[in-house]
Each structure stands twice: as structure tokens, then as C-alpha cells.
Design a protein around this motif. Structure first.
Motif, PDB file in Angstrom:
ATOM      1  N   VAL A  59       9.596 -47.469 -11.026  1.00 13.73           N
ATOM      2  CA  VAL A  59      10.847 -47.837 -11.699  1.00 13.73           C
ATOM      3  C   VAL A  59      11.819 -46.676 -11.522  1.00 13.73           C
ATOM      4  O   VAL A  59      11.664 -45.632 -12.149  1.00 13.73           O
ATOM      5  CB  VAL A  59      10.622 -48.122 -13.200  1.00 13.73           C
ATOM      6  N   PRO A  60      12.818 -46.811 -10.649  1.00 21.47           N
ATOM      7  CA  PRO A  60      13.771 -45.713 -10.424  1.00 21.47           C
ATOM      8  C   PRO A  60      14.585 -45.408 -11.679  1.00 21.47           C
ATOM      9  O   PRO A  60      14.638 -46.209 -12.622  1.00 21.47           O
ATOM     10  CB  PRO A  60      14.674 -46.254  -9.308  1.00 21.47           C
ATOM     11  N   GLY A  61      15.225 -44.240 -11.667  1.00 29.39           N
ATOM     12  CA  GLY A  61      16.082 -43.846 -12.790  1.00 29.39           C
ATOM     13  C   GLY A  61      15.488 -42.683 -13.548  1.00 29.39           C
ATOM     14  O   GLY A  61      15.280 -41.605 -12.992  1.00 29.39           O
ATOM     15  N   THR A  62      15.193 -42.903 -14.822  1.00 24.26           N
ATOM     16  CA  THR A  62      14.614 -41.876 -15.682  1.00 24.26           C
ATOM     17  C   THR A  62      13.451 -42.461 -16.455  1.00 24.26           C
ATOM     18  O   THR A  62      13.586 -43.528 -17.054  1.00 24.26           O
ATOM     19  CB  THR A  62      15.667 -41.335 -16.673  1.00 24.26           C
ATOM     20  N   THR A  63      12.316 -41.787 -16.444  1.00 28.60           N
ATOM     21  CA  THR A  63      11.158 -42.216 -17.226  1.00 28.60           C
ATOM     22  C   THR A  63      10.858 -41.163 -18.279  1.00 28.60           C
ATOM     23  O   THR A  63      10.221 -40.146 -17.979  1.00 28.60           O
ATOM     24  CB  THR A  63       9.922 -42.434 -16.334  1.00 28.60           C
ATOM     25  N   PRO A  64      11.307 -41.355 -19.519  1.00 28.11           N
ATOM     26  CA  PRO A  64      10.997 -40.395 -20.580  1.00 28.11           C
ATOM     27  C   PRO A  64       9.494 -40.340 -20.863  1.00 28.11           C
ATOM     28  O   PRO A  64       8.762 -41.304 -20.599  1.00 28.11           O
ATOM     29  CB  PRO A  64      11.751 -40.956 -21.792  1.00 28.11           C
ATOM     30  N   LEU A  65       9.040 -39.225 -21.406  1.00 24.72           N
ATOM     31  CA  LEU A  65       7.631 -39.100 -21.730  1.00 24.72           C
ATOM     32  C   LEU A  65       7.192 -40.173 -22.721  1.00 24.72           C
ATOM     33  O   LEU A  65       6.042 -40.632 -22.676  1.00 24.72           O
ATOM     34  CB  LEU A  65       7.327 -37.698 -22.275  1.00 24.72           C
ATOM     35  N   GLY A  66       8.093 -40.606 -23.599  1.00 30.47           N
ATOM     36  CA  GLY A  66       7.759 -41.673 -24.538  1.00 30.47           C
ATOM     37  C   GLY A  66       7.441 -42.984 -23.853  1.00 30.47           C
ATOM     38  O   GLY A  66       6.617 -43.771 -24.343  1.00 30.47           O
ATOM     39  N   GLY A  92       0.696 -34.645 -17.268  1.00 34.21           N
ATOM     40  CA  GLY A  92      -0.204 -35.517 -18.006  1.00 34.21           C
ATOM     41  C   GLY A  92      -0.542 -34.970 -19.379  1.00 34.21           C
ATOM     42  O   GLY A  92      -0.696 -35.721 -20.343  1.00 34.21           O
ATOM     43  N   GLY A  93      -0.659 -33.646 -19.483  1.00 35.74           N
ATOM     44  CA  GLY A  93      -0.901 -33.028 -20.782  1.00 35.74           C
ATOM     45  C   GLY A  93       0.264 -33.223 -21.729  1.00 35.74           C
ATOM     46  O   GLY A  93       0.080 -33.449 -22.933  1.00 35.74           O
ATOM     47  N   GLN A  94       1.483 -33.153 -21.204  1.00 35.55           N
ATOM     48  CA  GLN A  94       2.656 -33.357 -22.055  1.00 35.55           C
ATOM     49  C   GLN A  94       2.785 -34.817 -22.475  1.00 35.55           C
ATOM     50  O   GLN A  94       3.221 -35.115 -23.593  1.00 35.55           O
ATOM     51  CB  GLN A  94       3.898 -32.849 -21.332  1.00 35.55           C
ATOM     52  N   ILE A  95       2.379 -35.751 -21.599  1.00 33.50           N
ATOM     53  CA  ILE A  95       2.347 -37.162 -21.982  1.00 33.50           C
ATOM     54  C   ILE A  95       1.314 -37.381 -23.087  1.00 33.50           C
ATOM     55  O   ILE A  95       1.553 -38.121 -24.048  1.00 33.50           O
ATOM     56  CB  ILE A  95       2.059 -38.041 -20.751  1.00 33.50           C
ATOM     57  N   VAL A  96       0.171 -36.719 -22.966  1.00 33.76           N
ATOM     58  CA  VAL A  96      -0.849 -36.781 -24.010  1.00 33.76           C
ATOM     59  C   VAL A  96      -0.289 -36.236 -25.330  1.00 33.76           C
ATOM     60  O   VAL A  96      -0.513 -36.817 -26.400  1.00 33.76           O
ATOM     61  CB  VAL A  96      -2.101 -36.001 -23.575  1.00 33.76           C
ATOM     62  N   MET A  97       0.442 -35.128 -25.275  1.00 35.39           N
ATOM     63  CA  MET A  97       1.049 -34.573 -26.490  1.00 35.39           C
ATOM     64  C   MET A  97       2.053 -35.548 -27.099  1.00 35.39           C
ATOM     65  O   MET A  97       2.150 -35.671 -28.328  1.00 35.39           O
ATOM     66  CB  MET A  97       1.732 -33.248 -26.182  1.00 35.39           C
TER      67      MET A  97
END
Length: 260
Positions: A59-66, A92-97
Motif C-alpha cells: 500500500v503506497p503512501g504512509t504506513t504508521p506503526l499503528g 518490528g520491535g517498534q511495531i511490537v511496542m
């Protein structure tokens, strides 16, 4: 699996305590192959490709961690899983956080490898936006060649040619648009220090002894923030200790999982 309007590719193997592995940038789920192969005899191992990476929808554009975190929650819902051990490396660690911050009831334990909890700096934000544009403009090849000896230690580039080839293949095979969207989202990430400091679940912090991106001192600081956490420093490894020293990484992970 169809989740949040995209198709998520994933592997689901084994039975028992469920462990969800989250790869970093710019990789795919094959990053965790040594862990999946080792743990699937004793644990349920779930390894997805993140949005924009591997075989999952770009999905182009911006993918926030949320958004990444919500995709993973949707995957867990689809699999009928309530609480899992979350293991993430780098991005991946920040996505986990983020998942832990936004959906704490879904987390049984945390494994944070070669990552850091602080929010982005103005300089870092500018760098990530610039890199996103570069990847779209140039493709992944030049970037992959440039960062290989930072992703794994320079001596392991020579000593472990199969690992170096695997890392290069993952990076070169990543969609530039997907990687750029993740970089833009990561540039706007919040700070996770407070949510980590309040956690009540078991946590393991892992870092490669020679990691340039997240040095041992960064891991030690995060370890000091998280109540009751365990720290494992993997000798002879850079930013990807799970590939560079899989036996040592797996040993640390298994010792931790046995306590969960």
C-alpha cells in the motif's frame, strides 16, 4: 488472510504457547526462518509478512506503526488467538511496542531485539523521509549494497556468505513503495518509554554485541526501563543476531519462553 483490506501472507506452525514474530525493515518473514524451524516442535510459531513487505499487499503512501499493529491484531483475531508472546526486531520491535501500547491485553510477553523505544528526532524524521524518496527513485539495490555491512557485522559478511546472500535477497526483493511507506510511518512514531516502563508482562531485550544501529548501550538502557526484564547480548553479531548467531539467539529465546 484478508485483514483490514489487505492480504497478509503468514506461516503458522506448531502448537502450544503462541509466539508472533515481527520482521524488521526492509525484510520479510524469512528473516525468522532459523527461529521458526527451531521452535515449532514446542511452540506455536506465527510469522507474517508486514504490510508492504514480502508477499503481503503493498500500500503506497504512509504506513504508521499503528496500522502495522492493527494488521497484526486482525491476524490474531482471524487465528482465534487472544494473548501471544510478541517478538520483534528493529522496526518490528517498534511495531511490537506500538501493539503493546495500544492493545496491552493481547500481549503475554515481549521480546525486543535490536530496537529502541524513543520517538523520532527532527533529524531522524528528515532522514527517513529523504530515504523513502530515494528508495522510490532508485529502487532497493543501491541501498541494500550500502547497508549490508551494517545489517550484519562486516566480518560476518565475509565469514557467513549464505547469511549475507539471504539478507541481500530480502532487501533487494522488497517493494520500494512498501519500504518507503514504512519509513514515512516510522518517521512519525511516538515515544514508547512510558508504556514500557509501566509494563507488567515478562520481557526479554536482545542485542547483537556489534550492532551499529542499536548499540549494546541502547539495549542496556531499554532493559533498565522495563521492570523485571532480562538482557541478552549476542557475541559476534551485528543488527541481525537471529541470523548471524542463530544458536545463541535461540538459546536466549528458549530460556526466556520457558519462564513465560
Amino acid at each position: 488472510m484478508r485483514v483490514n483490506g489487505i492480504d497478509i501472507a503468514y506461516d503458522d506452525q506448531g502448537d502450544g504457547l503462541a509466539v508472533l514474530f515481527v520482521h524488521g525493515h526492509p525484510f520479510d518473514r524469512s528473516l525468522w526462518r532459523p527461529q521458526a524451524e527451531h521452535l515449532r516442535a514446542r511452540y506455536r510459531v506465527i510469522v507474517p509478512d508486514l504490510r508492504g513487505y514480502g508477499e503481503t499487499t503493498v500500500v503506497p503512501g504512509t504506513t504508521p506503526l499503528g496500522v502495522f499493529a492493527d494488521d497484526l491484531v486482525g491476524l490474531l483475531d482471524g487465528l482465534g488467538l487472544d494473548r501471544v508472546v510478541l517478538c520483534g526486531l528493529s522496526l518490528g520491535g517498534q511495531i511490537v511496542m506500538e501493539l503493546h501500547r495500544a492493545h496491552p491485553s493481547r500481549v503475554r510477553a515481549l521480546v525486543l531485539a535490536d530496537t529502541f523505544p524513543e520517538g523520532e528526532t527532527p533529524e531522524g524524521r528528515e532522514m527517513r523521509y529523504g530515504m523513502a524518496e530515494r528508495l522510490v527513485r532508485e529502487g532497493m539495490g543501491p541501498y541494500a549494497d550500502e547497508v549490508l555491512d551494517k545489517m550484519i557485522s562486516p566480518r560476518n559478511v565475509v565469514a557467513l556468505p549464505d547469511v549475507a546472500d539471504h539478507v541481500l535477497r530480502m532487501m533487494r526483493g522488497t517493494s520500494p513503495e512498501g519500504a518507503a511507506a514504512a519509513l514515512r510511518g516510522r518517521a512519525e512514531r511516538p515515544d514508547y518509554v512510558d508504556s514500557l516502563a509501566r509494563t507488567t508482562v515478562p520481557a526479554l531485550v536482545v542485542v547483537g554485541e556489534e550492532d551499529e544501529y542499536t548499540p549494546v548501550a541502547v539495549a542496556e538502557k531499554m532493559h533498565s526501563i522495563i521492570p523485571g526484564s532480562t538482557l541478552a547480548v549476542i557475541p559476534g553479531a551485528g543488527h541481525l543476531p537471529n541470523l548471524e548467531r542463530p544458536e545463541e539467539f535461540n538459546d536466549a529465546l528458549e530460556r526466556f519462553l520457558a519462564t513465560v
